[in-house]
Design an enzyme around this catalytic site. Structure first.
Site, PDB file in Angstrom:
ATOM      1  N   CYS A   1      69.380  18.502  33.041  1.00 19.17           N
ATOM      2  CA  CYS A   1      70.580  19.276  32.722  1.00 19.17           C
ATOM      3  C   CYS A   1      71.348  19.670  33.978  1.00 19.17           C
ATOM      4  O   CYS A   1      72.492  20.124  33.887  1.00 19.17           O
ATOM      5  CB  CYS A   1      70.213  20.524  31.926  1.00 19.17           C
ATOM      6  SG  CYS A   1      68.971  21.564  32.705  1.00 19.17           S
TER       7      CYS A   1
ATOM      8  N   HIS B   1      58.831  18.119  31.363  1.00 16.15           N
ATOM      9  CA  HIS B   1      58.916  19.531  30.960  1.00 16.15           C
ATOM     10  C   HIS B   1      57.771  19.938  30.036  1.00 16.15           C
ATOM     11  O   HIS B   1      57.043  20.896  30.309  1.00 16.15           O
ATOM     12  CB  HIS B   1      60.256  19.800  30.278  1.00 16.15           C
ATOM     13  CG  HIS B   1      61.435  19.487  31.120  1.00 16.15           C
ATOM     14  ND1 HIS B   1      61.573  19.954  32.412  1.00 16.15           N
ATOM     15  CD2 HIS B   1      62.537  18.737  30.880  1.00 16.15           C
ATOM     16  CE1 HIS B   1      62.712  19.509  32.919  1.00 16.15           C
ATOM     17  NE2 HIS B   1      63.306  18.764  32.009  1.00 16.15           N
TER      18      HIS B   1
END
Length: 455
Positions: free
Chosen positions: A44, A11
């Protein structure tokens, strides 16, 4: 032209690379190394994949090697960095089985985090494993795409009927729901006597605990795991109070910064996270750290803190990218805003709980309110909302907020996040212009009423 080397391309690293190439074109040479075979996996979303709430993992990736190379980066995948010589400004990585040395002018460390391996009998990783593979079959760590894929493959085979999830934080609670949706018996274990205690007050976490139990999940809170036993594969989980016969154990006790490449040259917090300023620069000039391996400025505490969230990783990647390219930019800081939805019960929070605020030295107080989202005469899709606002009694500044409901109240927590960032007082919240329409809310809504109830 400067050469900028990025170590780690998930990320934070991906955000940094895209920002540099999108804003500064070919002004710099961008080289990146990653030990994984894929990038940008949204961890997630792994519970959604395991619980079959989405069709597959494809949507959990938002970039790849080909995209970054098309933008102009040189990308080395499955190429772990072995060492960094900060004096010579050189990175040594293993590329195609051979040592490869890359010089740099600027260095961005985006090495992320790794699962905490608790000192529990029977819990250990295969030596040298970069994919967090345990020696005991069906003892699983969840971090990478490969970990999720392995769990899903095992669930398709007979014999996995009872699953123990160790750790009742966000990931553990999400995984407990996912396994139950797959028709498995689930035991959720934690040494704490509640779930998600780091984000919410006890009455809110009790609501989530009740929600889990009502869906058939067995809670084993207040129990310390002592051993995972089995003859080559998982057979039972032993705690200080009980023993559970299980076929799979998921270790979700948390993560720690992956900062071994610092060689003691970069300042760290006690947990090992590299300390950075608001430009994401470490204690060493021209070396930046972003994402889960680094600190971030916490606006609620007005100090650096360790808050490992994907949203923070992306923001820090953007900030470091501009600074590494010579454009000075300071991050705005964060509030640790987060949320979860389990069987439709939605909980969101930002900033500090009352307990954390007092521990941080604030003369803190809390005000709350419970009410329906809409007027009572709206009969359909009208759920109760509970809210708590934490504020400093001396300065009156808002320090945190928690909300729980079957309604989607997530946009409200964004407002509270900005309120903490901008040091809004509880009095200003009580008089804030909130529109009223029965389709949406009440004229005396729960935010206004909670703020008016402050001391």
């Amino acid at each position: 032209m400067s050469k900028i080397v990025v170590v780690g391309t998930n990320h934070a690293g991906t955000a940094a690379i895209k920002t540099m190439l999108s804003n500064y074109g070919l002004e710099n040479e961008i080289v990146t190394f990653d030990q994984n075979s894929n990038i940008s996996f949204l961890g997630c979303g792994m519970a959604l994949w395991i619980g079959e709430q989405i069709d597959g993992p494809e949507g959990l990736f938002y970039s790849d090697k080909e995209e970054l190379e098309a933008m102009g980066a040189k990308v080395y995948m499955e190429s772990p960095v072995l060492s960094i010589d900060y004096d010579k400004k050189e990175v040594t990585a293993l590329v195609d089985g051979k040592e490869h040395v890359e010089s740099y002018d600027k260095l961005i460390l985006a090495t992320g985090s790794q699962p905490i391996i608790p000192p529990i009998e029977g819990v250990e990783l295969v030596e040298g494993s970069r994919e967090f593979k345990a020696t005991l079959e069906n003892l699983q760590f969840v971090k990478l795409y490969q970990n999720s894929a392995e769990v899903i493959a095992k669930l398709e085979k007979p014999g996995i009927n009872r699953v123990a999830v160790v750790g009742a934080g966000y990931i553990g609670v999400e995984l407990a729901e996912a396994f139950q949706r797959k028709g498995k018996e689930v035991i959720l274990v934690d040494i704490a006597d509640t779930c998600m205690g780091g984000y919410y007050d006890r009455d809110f976490t009790d609501m989530m605990s009740k929600n889990l139990e009502e869906h058939g999940i067995q809670l084993a809170f207040g129990q310390a795991v002592q051993a995972v036993e089995g003859n080559g594969k998982v057979e039972r989980l032993i705690t200080d109070k009980d023993s559970f016969d299980v076929d799979m154990v998921i270790m979700a006790v948390g993560f720690k910064p992956n900062t071994g490449l610092g060689n003691g040259r970069l300042d760290t917090l006690p947990n090992g996270a590299w300390i950075v300023d608001k430009k994401q620069e470490t204690s060493m000039k021209d070396v930046y750290a972003i994402g889960d391996c680094a600190t971030i400025f916490d606006n609620a505490r007005q100090d650096v803190n360790y808050i490992a969230l994907a949203s923070n990783a992306v923001r820090t990647g953007i900030v470091a990218a501009h600074n590494a390219c010579g454009h000075e930019l300071e991050g705005a800081g964060v509030q640790g805003s987060n949320g979860i939805s389990i069987y439709g019960l939605k909980m969101v929070s930002t900033g500090l709980t009352l307990e954390k605020a007092k521990a941080a030295g604030f003369n803190a107080a809390e005000t709350g309110f419970n009410d329906l989202q809409k007027p009572e005469f709206i009969k359909d899709n009208n759920h109760e909302v509970a809210i708590k606002i934490v504020y400093d009694k001396d300065s009156r500044i808002v320090l945190g907020c928690q909300m729980v409901s079957y309604e989607d109240v997530s946009m409200g927590i964004h407002m509270f996040s900005l309120a903490i960032q901008e040091k809004v007082t509880i009095e200003k919240l009580s008089l804030m212009d909130i529109f009223f329409l029965p389709h949406f809310n009440k004229p005396y809504n729960y935010i206004t009423m909670a703020a008016l109830g402050a001391e």
